[in-house]
Design a protein around this motif. Sequence first.
Motif, short mmCIF file in Angstrom:
data_model
loop_
_atom_site.label_atom_id
_atom_site.label_comp_id
_atom_site.label_asym_id
_atom_site.label_seq_id
_atom_site.Cartn_x
_atom_site.Cartn_y
_atom_site.Cartn_z
N UNK A 1 0.85 -1.18 0.00
CA UNK A 1 0.00 0.00 0.00
C UNK A 1 0.89 1.24 0.00
N UNK A 2 0.63 2.15 -0.91
CA UNK A 2 1.45 3.35 -1.02
C UNK A 2 1.12 4.38 0.05
N UNK A 3 2.01 5.33 0.19
CA UNK A 3 1.81 6.39 1.18
C UNK A 3 0.55 7.20 0.90
N UNK A 4 0.28 7.42 -0.39
CA UNK A 4 -0.89 8.21 -0.77
C UNK A 4 -2.18 7.52 -0.35
N UNK A 5 -2.23 6.19 -0.52
CA UNK A 5 -3.44 5.45 -0.13
C UNK A 5 -3.62 5.45 1.38
N UNK A 6 -2.53 5.30 2.10
CA UNK A 6 -2.61 5.31 3.57
C UNK A 6 -3.07 6.68 4.06
N UNK A 7 -2.50 7.73 3.47
CA UNK A 7 -2.88 9.09 3.86
C UNK A 7 -4.35 9.36 3.53
N UNK A 8 -4.79 8.92 2.37
CA UNK A 8 -6.19 9.13 1.99
C UNK A 8 -7.13 8.35 2.92
N UNK A 9 -6.74 7.16 3.30
CA UNK A 9 -7.55 6.36 4.22
C UNK A 9 -7.63 7.03 5.59
N UNK A 10 -6.51 7.59 6.06
CA UNK A 10 -6.49 8.29 7.35
C UNK A 10 -7.36 9.55 7.29
N UNK A 11 -7.30 10.28 6.18
CA UNK A 11 -8.13 11.48 6.03
C UNK A 11 -9.61 11.12 6.02
N UNK A 12 -9.95 10.04 5.31
CA UNK A 12 -11.34 9.60 5.25
C UNK A 12 -11.85 9.21 6.64
N UNK A 13 -11.00 8.52 7.39
CA UNK A 13 -11.38 8.11 8.75
C UNK A 13 -11.54 9.34 9.66
N UNK A 14 -10.68 10.33 9.51
CA UNK A 14 -10.78 11.56 10.31
C UNK A 14 -12.08 12.30 10.00
N UNK A 15 -12.45 12.36 8.72
CA UNK A 15 -13.72 13.01 8.36
C UNK A 15 -14.91 12.25 8.95
N UNK A 16 -14.83 10.94 8.95
CA UNK A 16 -15.90 10.13 9.52
C UNK A 16 -16.04 10.37 11.02
#
Length: 69
Positions: A1-16
């Motif tokens: 998993x790339x850094x961009x995917x991990x960062x996007x997943x973390x951002x999505x979780x933070x918004x949730x």
Amino acid sequence: MGKAKVLEKAKRKAREIKRNIFVLFLAYKDPRVSWYAKLFTIVVVAYAFSPIDFIPDFIPVLGYIDDLT
């Protein structure tokens, strides 16, 4: 998993999490909600916005999850 995917997943979780905290706020304002549910809501929201780290980082998994929220 790339850094961009991990960062996007973390951002999505933070918004949730942010959305869920707003839902708790709305539930707190609703007059149909019992006092003990309102108390629980206050504790959860205060914990989410507290600068104090209640669960230390050296506790495996939980410390990092606490920091993420």
